[in-house]
Design an enzyme around this catalytic site. Sequence first.
Site, PDB file in Angstrom:
ATOM      1  CB  ALA A  68     -11.533  -7.874 -25.261  1.00 42.59           C
ATOM      2  CG  PHE A 172       5.152  -2.730  -5.245  1.00 41.15           C
ATOM      3  CD1 PHE A 172       4.337  -3.503  -6.435  1.00 41.15           C
ATOM      4  CD2 PHE A 172       4.525  -2.385  -4.152  1.00 41.15           C
ATOM      5  CE1 PHE A 172       2.981  -3.858  -6.082  1.00 41.15           C
ATOM      6  CE2 PHE A 172       3.271  -2.690  -4.102  1.00 41.15           C
ATOM      7  CZ  PHE A 172       2.281  -3.382  -4.800  1.00 41.15           C
ATOM      8  CB  ALA A 220     -17.109 -17.545 -25.461  1.00 38.38           C
ATOM      9  CD  GLN A 293      -2.495 -12.555  -3.928  1.00 32.25           C
ATOM     10  OE1 GLN A 293      -2.636 -11.842  -4.982  1.00 32.25           O
ATOM     11  NE2 GLN A 293      -0.889 -12.393  -3.594  1.00 32.25           N
ATOM     12  CG  HIS A 295      -5.759  -6.832   1.157  1.00 28.96           C
ATOM     13  ND1 HIS A 295      -6.254  -6.079   2.109  1.00 28.96           N
ATOM     14  CD2 HIS A 295      -4.645  -6.836   1.085  1.00 28.96           C
ATOM     15  CE1 HIS A 295      -5.469  -5.113   2.665  1.00 28.96           C
ATOM     16  NE2 HIS A 295      -4.206  -5.459   1.705  1.00 28.96           N
ATOM     17  CG  LEU A 305      -8.448  -4.999  -1.499  1.00 32.89           C
ATOM     18  CD1 LEU A 305      -7.243  -5.711  -2.167  1.00 32.89           C
ATOM     19  CD2 LEU A 305      -8.901  -6.036  -0.559  1.00 32.89           C
ATOM     20  CD  GLU A 308      -0.734  -5.439   4.499  1.00 35.50           C
ATOM     21  OE1 GLU A 308      -0.290  -6.335   5.183  1.00 35.50           O
ATOM     22  OE2 GLU A 308      -0.165  -4.991   3.373  1.00 35.50           O
ATOM     23  NE  ARG A 339      -0.745  -9.480   1.891  1.00 36.90           N
ATOM     24  CZ  ARG A 339       0.278  -8.927   1.373  1.00 36.90           C
ATOM     25  NH1 ARG A 339       0.586  -7.840   1.695  1.00 36.90           N
ATOM     26  NH2 ARG A 339       1.035  -9.697   0.761  1.00 36.90           N
ATOM     27  CG  HIS A 406      -6.248  -8.985  -4.904  1.00 33.39           C
ATOM     28  ND1 HIS A 406      -6.947  -7.376  -5.430  1.00 33.39           N
ATOM     29  CD2 HIS A 406      -5.132  -8.429  -5.778  1.00 33.39           C
ATOM     30  CE1 HIS A 406      -6.405  -6.744  -6.120  1.00 33.39           C
ATOM     31  NE2 HIS A 406      -5.129  -7.407  -6.256  1.00 33.39           N
ATOM     32  NE  ARG A 452      -1.338 -11.202  -7.859  1.00 34.85           N
ATOM     33  CZ  ARG A 452      -1.448  -9.840  -7.712  1.00 34.85           C
ATOM     34  NH1 ARG A 452      -0.804  -8.976  -8.476  1.00 34.85           N
ATOM     35  NH2 ARG A 452      -1.890  -9.089  -6.677  1.00 34.85           N
TER      36      ARG A 452
END
Lengths: 665, 100
Positions: A68, A172, A220, A293, A295, A305, A308, A339, A406, A452
Amino acid sequence: MASLLKFPISPVSRCLIQNSVGVKAAGCSSTHRHLHLASRQAQVKKSTKISTSYPVVDHEYDAVVVGAGGAGLRAAFGLSEAGFKTACVTKLFPTRSHTVAAQGGINAALGNMEQDNWKWHMYDTVKGSDWLGDQDAIHYMTKEAPAAVIELENYGMPFSRTNEGTIYQRAFGGQSLDYGKGGQAHRCCCVADRTGHSLLHTLYGRSLAYNTDYFIEYFAMDLLMEEGECRGVIAMSLEDGTIHRIKAKNTVLATGGYGRAYFSCTSAHTCTGDGSAMVTRAGLPNQDMEFVQFHPTGIYGAGCLITEGCRGEGGYLVNSEGERFMERYAPTAKDLASRDVVSRSMTIEIREGRGCGPNKDHVYLQLHHLPPQQLATRLPGISETAQIFAGVDVTREPIPVLPTVHYNMGGVPTNFKGQVIYYDGKSSSDVVVPGLYACGEAACASVHGANRLGANSLLDLVVFGRACALTIAEENKPGEDMGEISENAGEASIENLDKLRYADGATPTAELRNKMQQVMQTNAAVFRTGPVLKEGVQKIQDIYDEMDNLKLSDRGLIWNSDLIETLELQNLLLNAAQTVVAAERREESRGAHAREDFKDRCDEFDYSKPLQGQEALPESKHWRKHTLSNMSVETGKVELNYRPVIDSTLDQKECKTVPPAIRSY
Amino acid sequence: MSRLLKYTLNANAQKTSITFTQRIIPAVFYSKKEIPAVPPKKPNTPKGKLDEDSTNTSSTNAYEPFPNNVNPKTGEINGPRGPEPTRYGDWERKGRVTDF
């Protein structure tokens, strides 16, 4: 209480019956909500055929959603809205799901700040995924994005506004105009600094308007598969230890990622990859598990995190010798290198023994050489962050950091409609698993591909949560008949539960979990080369074998967190094993999967040179393909297959395929 | 004011249905004069031996709110306080990154 219903209510004195349990009586207006327990009394049946020592209760629904968070809630109320009898099984209270921690925004090509087009967003996402994303799913997501954001806004999500009253959008994360040629695009919509929190609360509030039955704090355990179809889930109530078999024609998995397989991650302790593990146990594959991914600067121990911008403002990374080591790895860019370069350099320093701290497993981010005034103006709040999460005074001591997980790009493979698929090598086509759907971080649609982009994840949740609900509504009717489940379906799960509950070996769960996390952090994190990954595969196999020797201290059934954590550890290990084996096999560097020994991307053509005159490599020789990993639960062996990337969009006339190119920003 | 609830019970065998008007008397009965002006307040949870001092409820807010909640530089209404979160290419608040 049930006897009250036997008295017919005289239509003359029509009134609201107010008693402690709101029972819906005939003839009354339906403003009364069914109380949790009362409404279920009529539907549940106790089943004794499956287990006599564990009380099993059977429920029947049209659809069940597991999880959920953002995606799960959107799917659950989408289904209820369409008239389906829906259950939502979640091990946490809905507003405590990890979506609440997402602070960034949602991308959508609304065009409020400048002229925008969703096809440009689609191009950016395909490029960000390093051409591993399925372009039809990306087409679907970016086309639906404006409608999804406006829908959320109509549900009451308080986006920040421009002066004209439209949603304010900011720049962004790799978003550009005109297919990368028009400069920075402003697409990110946000709700102050708590978009995820607001999204989750909006969706939860909205879902209460519909008749979804919430099974809150039910873990579950497994999918109920019959004849290759998914017919529900079996879950355990955390509160009283009862087992519940929820039979449903459609099951939607929205259980989130598995960040907790690593020592350092930003995810909550509850992000244990339950959905992808359930799918593995059902004999189905998971996709692209090696793409995780990272960081570079996550606070050691806490998992928060650090931006930078700290390095941008003059901070730098030091090892145990006090050396500013980035100068060796990136002589020009130094600490401002990209990165993945920074993450790899940090990991190499730690591996070579120059890590800091008692375990020599992290490095330091030094900011105390900067004037405190500058820190306070340019990075307000960082002293608070460092004090709370690292316990250091940032003006005097350095912050311990290490590369942190992440997001998991991998998960349950689905098509753009949200249906779970597996790949049939013989007919070279995707086959849909009837009755099973997945959305959110647990699924791999695959819109994020190998990497991503920022602010795309919240979009992925709502678009594909809605897509699952729409697909189910399209192909099914409420109240339809469904196949039966066998009398003892789910027996294996209960056996496993019982075995774990009375486990009396040598290793406590927490110790084994810590071991697994350390192995993943050392061997399957940022620094990946052949020998390191092979070592990781072997170590994870050893840890998997050690699962037989667990020791649990709590034998009870009521809120047995020891037992639940062990079930979660089983799930984490399934995910971890698939991740490390898939990473070891993939011999290229693409997106988030970067290998020292294979530094280049390996596609069917060499896209750095002109295509003319080049011959396409056969699929077995190039790596622009999805990894599908199956795992045997008994032995712990992972088997890998591959599936081609879907390059064709949903409608070539509307949106053309983005041809692969070298990815550079 | 106590609540009046009407139940019409149709007793099984009897033809003459009797209408009851029941007055449910709440546990604490206030007459009009006695209703307190300030509702009674629950006392605070007793402080444990190892509890930190929780009297200081104001957290250090590093970010001052904008006047009228409008960002003076960008004109954004109800946006994030403080410096622009995306100024370093990731979503940063108080030095913490949540999206990149």
